[in-house]
Design a protein around this motif. Structure first.
Motif, mmCIF file in Angstrom:
data_model
loop_
_atom_site.group_PDB
_atom_site.id
_atom_site.type_symbol
_atom_site.label_atom_id
_atom_site.label_comp_id
_atom_site.label_asym_id
_atom_site.label_seq_id
_atom_site.Cartn_x
_atom_site.Cartn_y
_atom_site.Cartn_z
ATOM 1 N N PRO A 64 13.855 11.154 -5.191
ATOM 2 C CA PRO A 64 12.496 11.144 -4.629
ATOM 3 C C PRO A 64 11.862 12.520 -4.707
ATOM 4 N N ARG A 111 17.232 15.701 -4.339
ATOM 5 C CA ARG A 111 15.958 16.414 -4.278
ATOM 6 C C ARG A 111 16.238 17.913 -4.271
ATOM 7 N N GLN A 128 5.597 18.307 4.869
ATOM 8 C CA GLN A 128 5.233 18.523 3.479
ATOM 9 C C GLN A 128 5.439 19.983 3.116
ATOM 10 N N LEU A 129 5.955 20.150 1.956
ATOM 11 C CA LEU A 129 6.216 21.502 1.469
ATOM 12 C C LEU A 129 4.955 22.062 0.825
ATOM 13 N N ASN A 177 8.555 24.358 -3.079
ATOM 14 C CA ASN A 177 8.982 23.733 -4.331
ATOM 15 C C ASN A 177 8.853 24.649 -5.529
ATOM 16 N N ASN A 180 4.216 13.599 6.165
ATOM 17 C CA ASN A 180 3.768 12.485 5.344
ATOM 18 C C ASN A 180 4.119 11.174 6.034
ATOM 19 N N LYS A 181 4.042 10.088 5.300
ATOM 20 C CA LYS A 181 4.281 8.783 5.927
ATOM 21 C C LYS A 181 5.717 8.611 6.391
ATOM 22 N N SER A 186 8.478 15.040 -3.290
ATOM 23 C CA SER A 186 7.479 15.156 -2.226
ATOM 24 C C SER A 186 6.087 15.066 -2.831
ATOM 25 N N GLU A 187 5.126 14.740 -1.972
ATOM 26 C CA GLU A 187 3.753 14.606 -2.457
ATOM 27 C C GLU A 187 3.198 15.936 -2.933
ATOM 28 N N ARG A 213 6.303 4.968 -3.623
ATOM 29 C CA ARG A 213 7.120 6.178 -3.548
ATOM 30 C C ARG A 213 7.423 6.633 -4.973
ATOM 31 N N ASP A 248 0.815 -1.223 0.000
ATOM 32 C CA ASP A 248 0.000 0.000 0.000
ATOM 33 C C ASP A 248 0.847 1.272 0.000
ATOM 34 N N ARG A 249 2.107 1.152 -0.266
ATOM 35 C CA ARG A 249 2.959 2.333 -0.217
ATOM 36 C C ARG A 249 3.776 2.433 -1.493
ATOM 37 N N LYS A 277 8.004 13.347 7.285
ATOM 38 C CA LYS A 277 8.708 14.495 6.722
ATOM 39 C C LYS A 277 7.695 15.591 6.453
#
Lengths: 170, 421
Positions: free
Chosen positions: A161, B212, B96-97, B163, B90-91, A163-164, A129, A126-127, B94
């Motif tokens: 990576p 990043r 969130q921006l 970002n 987040n999970k 970010s969301e 990235r 369920d994860r 971290k």
């Protein structure tokens, strides 16, 4: 690219197309059949994504083509423990992901991976990235990628990576 | 011609709160300082003022929502940092921006606010307010004193991490609008604390192509605050109301019409004031306090103290037993000082003895040795030296050569004399 094709005859006394294709099929069998690292490519639709004066999109404004699953050899670096401001505002930065995949597989799937595309990798059931392509590895002229100099057969994609806030798939 | 559309056509002149709400608001304003002293302003109050300033004035919107803001000053304790970012992690835990955070530099140097610099040494307290007190009987007051507030400069870094360039622009716009006049103010417990924008620096992680990337900018502010510690306040009692008694009388005569000074023996100066009787007034007030009352004359006749008039202590009032007749002349001779310096430099003081005659006794002892006799009167009649009395210098004995006949009340002799002090 020129439509005119020139056969590769180097190393012809010891190695040829038959050998190359055999080795490739054995490698794909191992990678796709045994390893079976599955990834999802979100190729950005650059014609539809919103692009302001800074060439950037807002949240949810990135448009992409239909996601495509593909196989590759995945290596993920260890995370870095970092802070935003001199020891304060700590965060754990996931390591970069390096994906190696056969060019033959890309041709089969009819996919191209470019700088800035996004790749999803399921860490657990369920994860997922998401990573952003920082190096699409399109230059494969080196010996490592050409099977001893015969012909380029795989690409190495370096991904970082995201970010969301930047991208979170579908 | 139509009215311009942007002209405000109505202005609300009424307060936003009315009736009960307004009364409650006024009560709150009146009672929120009911200690009569200012509230303490310490480091944590100033830090909170900075946080509220950023939250209220510098937060900006991204994608229609206010960006995340860490509503605490980040410090060393890691658990606190994590607990204050629960809302937007987040999970990977971290943040969130985009987000904004405030970092306070640990050091707090002496302040640069010129209004408070090195003006008063040693934490001396100064008058702040006088507060009335009532102990059930007496009305008094307490004086509230506080020392001069200590100026401090606190440096804050407001960090924006995001970002997108448009988010940087949003924050920068807020800051520039607020600090277009170099400084802005935050309110800490009713005090306006200046904030100065010192610098803007960029720490964006954009140079690494294989890592990043994000924008990070640091806006450095200096808060020119001050510390007020209620532990240093002093409350000292002020003067309480004194019991003031004033004797008032409708028949007190005003200033005398004639006031003369006459120097008699040994630099002894005598005041002589003349009043005019009106058949009503009984109390006559001389201009100075009467330390020695020599005599009181009524139309040239010396009156008898204790019978015709009274004089208490060293007051300036001469009280007659009956009002002097209309247009009668009253002359009051007195001295207001008891101490004199003779021409040879010796110090002299006046004394007065009242002597009651005894049958067959011509020699009387005074209370102090006699240096010189100023005045002797017997039953209101002034007597002459050598004609009626004799004395020896520095001796207490006074000798008279005649005794008035015994009577009731007895005739008294008044002796005003100088004695060496």
């Amino acid at each position: 690219m020129s439509k005119k094709k020139q056969p590769i005859n180097r190393m012809g006394k010891f190695f040829g197309y038959d050998d190359f294709n055999l080795e490739l099929s054995m490698g794909e069998e191992w990678l796709h059949g045994d390893m079976n690292f599955t990834l999802v490519l979100f190729r950005v639709d650059r014609s539809k994504s919103v692009d302001d004066v800074y060439g950037e999109s807002g949240k949810g404004e990135i448009k992409f083509f239909s996601p495509v699953e593909f196989k590759g050899y995945v290596q993920i670096a260890g995370p870095d423990n970092k802070t935003y401001s001199n020891g304060l505002g700590r965060y754990l930065e996931p390591g970069n992901m390096t994906v190696s995949l056969y060019k033959h597989h890309m041709e089969e799937k009819d996919i191209e991976i470019s700088y800035g595309d996004y790749i999803g990798y399921y860490e657990t059931e369920d994860r997922v990235r998401y990573y952003e392509v920082a190096n699409d590895g399109k230059v494969t002229s080196d010996n490592k990628h050409t099977y001893g100099g015969f012909k380029a057969f795989y690409r190495t994609i370096l991904c970082t990576p995201v970010s969301e806030d930047q991208f979170k798939g579908m | 011609m139509p009215l311009p559309k942007k002209v405000k056509k109505d202005i609300n002149v009424y307060p936003s709160k009315t009736l009960l709400e307004r009364r409650e608001q006024m009560l709150e304003e009146i009672t929120n300082q009911d200690t009569n002293l200012p509230e303490s302003v310490m480091h944590e109050d100033l830090d909170l003022g900075m946080l509220e300033f950023v939250k209220e004035h510098l937060r900006f919107k991204s994608d229609g929502k206010y960006v995340n803001f860490i509503e605490k000053i980040l410090s060393l304790q890691r658990w606190a940092e994590l607990s204050n970012t629960f809302d937007f992690i987040n999970k990977d835990e971290k943040m969130q921006l985009p987000f904004i955070t405030v970092v306070r530099k640990p050091e707090v140097p002496y302040g640069s606010n010129p209004a408070l610099q090195y003006t008063i040494p040693d934490r001396q307290s100064f008058f702040y307010r006088r507060i009335s007190t009532w102990d059930g009987n007496r009305l008094g007051a307490d004086v509230y004193k506080i020392p001069q507030p200590i100026p401090v400069d606190i440096s804050f870094d407001v960090v924006v991490v995001c970002n997108r360039m448009r988010e940087l622009n949003g924050f920068n716009t807020k800051v520039m609008q607020k600090f277009s006049s170099r400084q802005s103010y935050t309110v800490v417990k009713g005090h306006y604390i200046p904030l100065v924008l010192e610098s803007i620096s960029d720490q964006s992680q954009i140079d690494s192509i294989e890592g990043r990337r994000f924008y990070q900018q640091v806006y450095s502010f200096q808060m020119q605050g001050f510390l007020i510690d209620d532990e240093e306040f002093e409350i000292v009692p002020a003067i309480n109301r004194e019991l003031i008694m004033m004797e008032l009388g409708a028949d007190v005569k005003g200033n005398s019409s004639v006031n003369t000074f006459k120097t008699i023996k040994h630099n002894v100066e005598i005041n002589a004031e003349v009043f005019t009787g009106d058949s009503v007034t009984t109390t006559f007030k001389v201009q100075r306090k009467v330390n020695n009352l020599f005599f009181v004359e009524l139309n040239g006749i010396i009156l008898v103290q204790g019978e015709d008039y009274f004089h208490n202590g060293n007051s300036s009032n001469i009280i007659f037993s009956t009002p002097p007749p209309l247009d009668s002349k009253i002359r009051i001779s007195y001295s207001f000082d008891n101490n004199f310096v003779d021409i040879d430099g010796s110090r002299l003081s006046l004394s007065k003895d009242i002597i009651e005659f005894e049958d067959g006794v011509y020699e009387y002892d005074l209370s102090k040795p006699i240096h010189d006799i100023i005045l002797v009167d017997v039953g209101g009649m002034i007597q002459l030296e050598n004609d009626y009395y004799t004395f020896n210098i520095d001796n207490k004995k006074l000798t008279v050569n005649e005794i008035p006949p015994l009577s009731t009340p007895p005739v008294k002799m008044s002796v005003v004399y100088l004695t060496k002090s």
